[in-house]
Design a protein around this motif. Structure first.
Motif, PDB file in Angstrom:
ATOM      1  N   ILE A 190      12.911   7.621   8.337  1.00 11.04           N
ATOM      2  CA  ILE A 190      13.600   6.945   9.435  1.00 11.04           C
ATOM      3  C   ILE A 190      13.364   7.629  10.777  1.00 11.04           C
ATOM      4  O   ILE A 190      13.327   6.985  11.816  1.00 11.04           O
ATOM      5  CB  ILE A 190      15.118   6.885   9.164  1.00 11.04           C
ATOM      6  CG1 ILE A 190      15.400   6.274   7.786  1.00 11.04           C
ATOM      7  CG2 ILE A 190      15.844   6.097  10.254  1.00 11.04           C
ATOM      8  CD1 ILE A 190      14.883   4.854   7.629  1.00 11.04           C
ATOM      9  N   HIS A 191      13.166   8.940  10.766  1.00 12.98           N
ATOM     10  CA  HIS A 191      13.140   9.690  12.025  1.00 12.98           C
ATOM     11  C   HIS A 191      12.179  10.861  11.900  1.00 12.98           C
ATOM     12  O   HIS A 191      12.070  11.471  10.837  1.00 12.98           O
ATOM     13  CB  HIS A 191      14.558  10.201  12.321  1.00 12.98           C
ATOM     14  CG  HIS A 191      14.695  10.975  13.594  1.00 12.98           C
ATOM     15  ND1 HIS A 191      14.715  10.380  14.841  1.00 12.98           N
ATOM     16  CD2 HIS A 191      14.823  12.316  13.821  1.00 12.98           C
ATOM     17  CE1 HIS A 191      14.869  11.314  15.768  1.00 12.98           C
ATOM     18  NE2 HIS A 191      14.922  12.488  15.178  1.00 12.98           N
ATOM     19  N   PHE A 192      11.441  11.147  12.965  1.00 14.07           N
ATOM     20  CA  PHE A 192      10.603  12.337  12.973  1.00 14.07           C
ATOM     21  C   PHE A 192      10.755  13.083  14.283  1.00 14.07           C
ATOM     22  O   PHE A 192      11.101  12.519  15.319  1.00 14.07           O
ATOM     23  CB  PHE A 192       9.131  12.003  12.689  1.00 14.07           C
ATOM     24  CG  PHE A 192       8.417  11.298  13.811  1.00 14.07           C
ATOM     25  CD1 PHE A 192       7.814  12.029  14.823  1.00 14.07           C
ATOM     26  CD2 PHE A 192       8.323   9.918  13.842  1.00 14.07           C
ATOM     27  CE1 PHE A 192       7.147  11.389  15.864  1.00 14.07           C
ATOM     28  CE2 PHE A 192       7.665   9.269  14.868  1.00 14.07           C
ATOM     29  CZ  PHE A 192       7.076  10.007  15.879  1.00 14.07           C
ATOM     30  N   ILE A 193      10.503  14.383  14.224  1.00 15.74           N
ATOM     31  CA  ILE A 193      10.564  15.266  15.395  1.00 15.74           C
ATOM     32  C   ILE A 193       9.238  15.997  15.487  1.00 15.74           C
ATOM     33  O   ILE A 193       8.816  16.648  14.538  1.00 15.74           O
ATOM     34  CB  ILE A 193      11.712  16.285  15.277  1.00 15.74           C
ATOM     35  CG1 ILE A 193      13.061  15.579  15.089  1.00 15.74           C
ATOM     36  CG2 ILE A 193      11.761  17.193  16.501  1.00 15.74           C
ATOM     37  CD1 ILE A 193      14.213  16.521  14.778  1.00 15.74           C
ATOM     38  N   GLY A 194       8.562  15.888  16.622  1.00 16.00           N
ATOM     39  CA  GLY A 194       7.278  16.548  16.796  1.00 16.00           C
ATOM     40  C   GLY A 194       6.267  15.608  17.413  1.00 16.00           C
ATOM     41  O   GLY A 194       6.598  14.495  17.840  1.00 16.00           O
ATOM     42  N   ASN A 195       5.025  16.061  17.476  1.00 14.19           N
ATOM     43  CA  ASN A 195       3.964  15.225  18.026  1.00 14.19           C
ATOM     44  C   ASN A 195       3.782  13.972  17.181  1.00 14.19           C
ATOM     45  O   ASN A 195       3.804  14.027  15.958  1.00 14.19           O
ATOM     46  CB  ASN A 195       2.650  16.008  18.081  1.00 14.19           C
ATOM     47  CG  ASN A 195       2.708  17.169  19.058  1.00 14.19           C
ATOM     48  OD1 ASN A 195       3.436  17.113  20.046  1.00 14.19           O
ATOM     49  ND2 ASN A 195       1.952  18.226  18.780  1.00 14.19           N
ATOM     50  N   THR A 196       3.597  12.840  17.854  1.00 13.20           N
ATOM     51  CA  THR A 196       3.434  11.577  17.143  1.00 13.20           C
ATOM     52  C   THR A 196       2.212  11.645  16.237  1.00 13.20           C
ATOM     53  O   THR A 196       1.090  11.838  16.702  1.00 13.20           O
ATOM     54  CB  THR A 196       3.269  10.411  18.126  1.00 13.20           C
ATOM     55  OG1 THR A 196       4.395  10.374  18.992  1.00 13.20           O
ATOM     56  CG2 THR A 196       3.171   9.090  17.374  1.00 13.20           C
ATOM     57  N   PRO A 197       2.399  11.507  14.924  1.00 19.17           N
ATOM     58  CA  PRO A 197       1.274  11.608  13.992  1.00 19.17           C
ATOM     59  C   PRO A 197       0.450  10.323  13.964  1.00 19.17           C
ATOM     60  O   PRO A 197       0.921   9.248  14.364  1.00 19.17           O
ATOM     61  CB  PRO A 197       1.973  11.841  12.646  1.00 19.17           C
ATOM     62  CG  PRO A 197       3.299  11.166  12.806  1.00 19.17           C
ATOM     63  CD  PRO A 197       3.696  11.338  14.252  1.00 19.17           C
ATOM     64  N   LEU A 198      -0.752  10.431  13.451  1.00 17.10           N
ATOM     65  CA  LEU A 198      -1.645   9.277  13.388  1.00 17.10           C
ATOM     66  C   LEU A 198      -1.050   8.154  12.546  1.00 17.10           C
ATOM     67  O   LEU A 198      -1.148   6.980  12.896  1.00 17.10           O
ATOM     68  CB  LEU A 198      -3.001   9.699  12.806  1.00 17.10           C
ATOM     69  CG  LEU A 198      -4.025   8.578  12.580  1.00 17.10           C
ATOM     70  CD1 LEU A 198      -4.368   7.878  13.883  1.00 17.10           C
ATOM     71  CD2 LEU A 198      -5.281   9.141  11.917  1.00 17.10           C
TER      72      LEU A 198
END
Length: 282
Positions: free
Chosen positions: A117-125
């Motif tokens: 649902i949620h991520f923290i950090g550089n937008t992954p491919l």
């Protein structure tokens, strides 16, 4: 065409794998966009209550987990407005990570799909390859009986989805608890962990992808030979949600380059709490 397929499959390879913020314009989902009712909050609170053996936490940590679960469900229900909740979510995520609570793999890792649902950090491919016009569910399913996992990613809803399978194994705690006044504390700590059903956080697993497939309209399936190994670090886990970290950069084994950066944090929720129409065919 083959290169495009490999890029898509790349989203399912080692690391934190297919973690992505779901999106939707589905009518059924839009009907949920009203502010949560008291009954809804009560249901979430009840579902967030964990069995005493599931995870060793303080009452404040359980409350934090329950509040985070409530916000994550809201974010999934209102994906386009969910970013307004990010600061609150990030704060609660950090609080749970800092708590360093232990967890039970049987109740917190094993089980159904957990949706990302949620991520923290550089937008992954892998976050960029999904079509934003439809609801796309992505996540992971772990099965302890045979130490297998399934990574599932919808690109255009269930009409076009990808799946990768593999095996996982324990690496162990990132750093055993050490008492400076007891030179044998690290040894006794490791021994105690082996005797207990609870594992400390952070805790590492190695995951090895052994194959992948792409399905179109649930009628046509293309099996692909692809392999790779990655590390999944558990920062927090309970029966309803879990927080994973990708401790190193993750690169595609067959082209497409890097798609996850070191330090990427992903929060997953038990799929039935987010999407009540989910049918587990994995």
């Amino acid at each position: 065409m083959i290169q495009l397929l490999l890029v898509l499959v790349a989203a399912l390879c080692p690391g934190i794998y297919c973690f992505v913020q779901p999106t939707s314009n589905n009518v059924a989902i839009r009907n949920k966009l009203q502010p949560p009712t008291r009954a809804f909050n009560n249901i979430v609170s009840e579902r967030a209550v964990l069995a005493p053996s599931a995870v060793a936490t303080s009452s404040s940590t359980k409350q934090t987990s329950g509040e985070l679960l409530r916000l994550l469900i809201r974010k999934a229900d209102v994906p386009k407005k969910g970013d307004a909740l990010n600061n609150q979510i990030n704060s609660l995520v950090q609080a749970l990570i800092s708590a360093k609570s232990s967890f039970s793999p049987t109740t917190c890792i094993d089980g159904p799909l957990f949706a990302s649902i949620h991520f923290i950090g550089n937008t992954p491919l892998w976050e960029k390859i999904s079509a934003g016009a439809v609801r796309n569910i992505k996540g992971q399913k772990y099965t302890l009986d045979d130490n297998s996992f399934t990574n599932y990613a919808e690109i255009w809803g269930r009409h076009l989805h990808l799946k990768a399978v593999g095996k996982f194994s324990e690496i162990g705690p990132v750093q055993p608890v050490v008492d400076e006044n007891n030179p044998f504390s690290s040894i006794t700590s490791l021994f105690a962990n082996k005797q207990s059903s609870l594992l400390p956080t952070p805790y590492d697993y190695e995951a090895r992808v052994t194959g992948a497939s792409i399905s179109l309209w649930n009628k046509f399936t293309l099996n692909l030979t692809i392999e790779g190994t990655g590390t999944v670090r558990v920062l927090y886990a309970d029966e309803n949600l879990r927080i994973f970290l990708s401790p190193t950069d993750t690169n595609v084994t067959k082209g497409a380059g890097e798609w996850e950066s070191e330090g990427l944090i992903v929060v997953q929720v038990r799929v039935g709490l987010v999407y009540d129409d989910w049918v587990d065919n994995l």
